[in-house]
Design a protein around this motif. Structure first.
Motif, mmCIF file in Angstrom:
data_model
loop_
_atom_site.group_PDB
_atom_site.id
_atom_site.type_symbol
_atom_site.label_atom_id
_atom_site.label_comp_id
_atom_site.label_asym_id
_atom_site.label_seq_id
_atom_site.Cartn_x
_atom_site.Cartn_y
_atom_site.Cartn_z
ATOM 1 N N ARG A 1 0.817 -1.223 0.000
ATOM 2 C CA ARG A 1 0.000 0.000 0.000
ATOM 3 C C ARG A 1 0.849 1.270 0.000
ATOM 4 N N TYR B 1 -2.866 3.602 10.601
ATOM 5 C CA TYR B 1 -3.925 3.301 9.647
ATOM 6 C C TYR B 1 -3.719 1.961 8.951
ATOM 7 N N THR C 1 -6.783 -0.822 8.927
ATOM 8 C CA THR C 1 -7.303 -1.419 7.697
ATOM 9 C C THR C 1 -7.173 -2.943 7.739
ATOM 10 N N SER D 1 -9.830 -4.471 9.743
ATOM 11 C CA SER D 1 -11.142 -4.456 9.081
ATOM 12 C C SER D 1 -11.279 -5.587 8.069
#
Length: 362
Positions: A200, A314, A318, A321
């Protein structure tokens, strides 16, 4: 003496001297000059670990090979009062991204061994004391395999419970640990501490600020030009590690990296971040390889640990999730930065790690 018995005598002496010299040279060779397929263990030679060494925790040099034929170097840690007749749960540890086993991963491995686990902290392929050329290359496939090879190594030890092996990835190796857990059901418990998703951040930039096709195309074009440049050089160019000096307006996370990698707190001469950094083209394969694509299919236990103040938080949010099931947890440490979870015993929740692994490696 040009022939006959005298010549034969001279030849015998010559062979004896050569044999003696050969044996002397063999004895002087490092223990790990054996084939990479051979697992070797002995006391750590030329110990350069940067953290406080616990004399109660036995440590050994080890070598094992991944399925790409790359020999990996590690430090094996054994519980205090180790009993070779027992079967212990085991944990493979690696990271942070650009670090070596003498830094944070070794600290984690030593502390978890002190709490009753057999652990191995290892240098990933192409880095530290591990093999692989060219040097200083990162690869989502090969580095995920490094974790699986460490699971092979631990599982074959006679004093390890082969069905009770976990992994722990720190920083960029946190995302790789999750990728390994998604692909290898033998991994029964995974901890990702202060994790980065290296796909990412390479594909999208920090905080996804560059998440668009045009920026990615520009990045690929630049890296392709660098690749061609490297092909004409004796060795690929490196990107540079953490800078020796920082500007006054440097972001806090870069100051935190500097406080670890560039000071006696964490500096190591083999650490990429402490010195010349990664091969410039290492980002190429990460851009096109989503590491967390199958994170939702991990069936084993996962614990994500991150600092409340970390710029990288973050990534863990993520990842959490994406995880499924009731054996997943995100633990956010109040007041902790990204680098606090490298070596700050006041912030790393080792009691929680111990309880998590004991509950899931049995």
């Amino acid at each position: 003496m040009t022939g006959g018995a005298g010549y034969n005598s001279l030849i015998s002496v010559h062979h004896a001297m050569r044999k003696s010299l050969f044996l002397s040279l063999l004895a002087a060779l490092p223990l790990f000059s054996q084939p990479e397929t051979t697992t070797v263990m002995d006391h750590i030679s030329q110990d350069t670990r940067v953290f406080r060494i616990d004399p109660a925790v036995p440590a050994r040099d080890v070598r094992f090979t991944n399925r790409f034929g790359i020999g990996l170097a590690g430090h094996l840690y054994l519980p205090p009062a180790f009993d070779a007749g027992r079967k212990y749960p085991a944990i493979a540890v690696s990271g942070p991204f650009g670090a070596v086993k003498e830094q944070s991963s070794g600290l984690y491995a030593q502390e978890l061994a002190r709490r009753g686990f057999v652990t191995v902290a290892f240098d990933p392929s192409f880095t530290g004391e591990s093999a692989g050329t060219p040097r200083y290359v990162a690869s989502p496939d090969i580095n995920t395999e490094d974790f699986c090879a460490a699971v092979d190594f631990l599982s074959l030890l006679p004093y390890v419970q082969a069905d009770a092996v976990g992994v722990c990835g720190i920083c960029g190796w946190g995302g790789l640990a999750l990728n390994a857990a998604a692909s290898d059901p033998r991994i029964k418990a995974t901890v990702a501490s202060t994790m980065y998703d290296m796909h990412r951040v390479n594909a999208n930039g920090y905080f996804d600020a560059d998440d668009n096709p045009e920026t990615r195309h520009a990045t690929r074009t630049q890296l392709a030009a660098q690749r061609l440049k490297d092909a004409a050089l004796p060795a690929p160019e490196t990107a540079g590690g953490v800078p020796d000096t920082l500007p006054a307006d440097a972001p806090q996370f870069l100051k935190d990296y500097h406080s670890y990698y560039k000071t006696p707190r964490g500096y190591h001469p083999r650490s990429l971040n402490s010195n010349g950094g990664w091969n410039k083209t290492s980002a190429l394969s990460f851009i096109n390889t989503p590491l967390l694509a199958y994170a939702g299919e991990i069936r084993s236990a996962v614990l994500l640990i991150h600092g409340e103040l970390a710029h990288s938080l973050y990534f863990s949010k993520t990842a959490y999730s994406l995880l499924r099931g009731n054996n997943k947890e995100l633990l956010i440490i109040p007041g902790a930065s990204h680098v606090d979870l490298y070596d700050n015993f006041a912030k790393i929740p080792f009691d929680k790690l111990e309880a998590f692994y004991k509950a899931n490696l049995r």
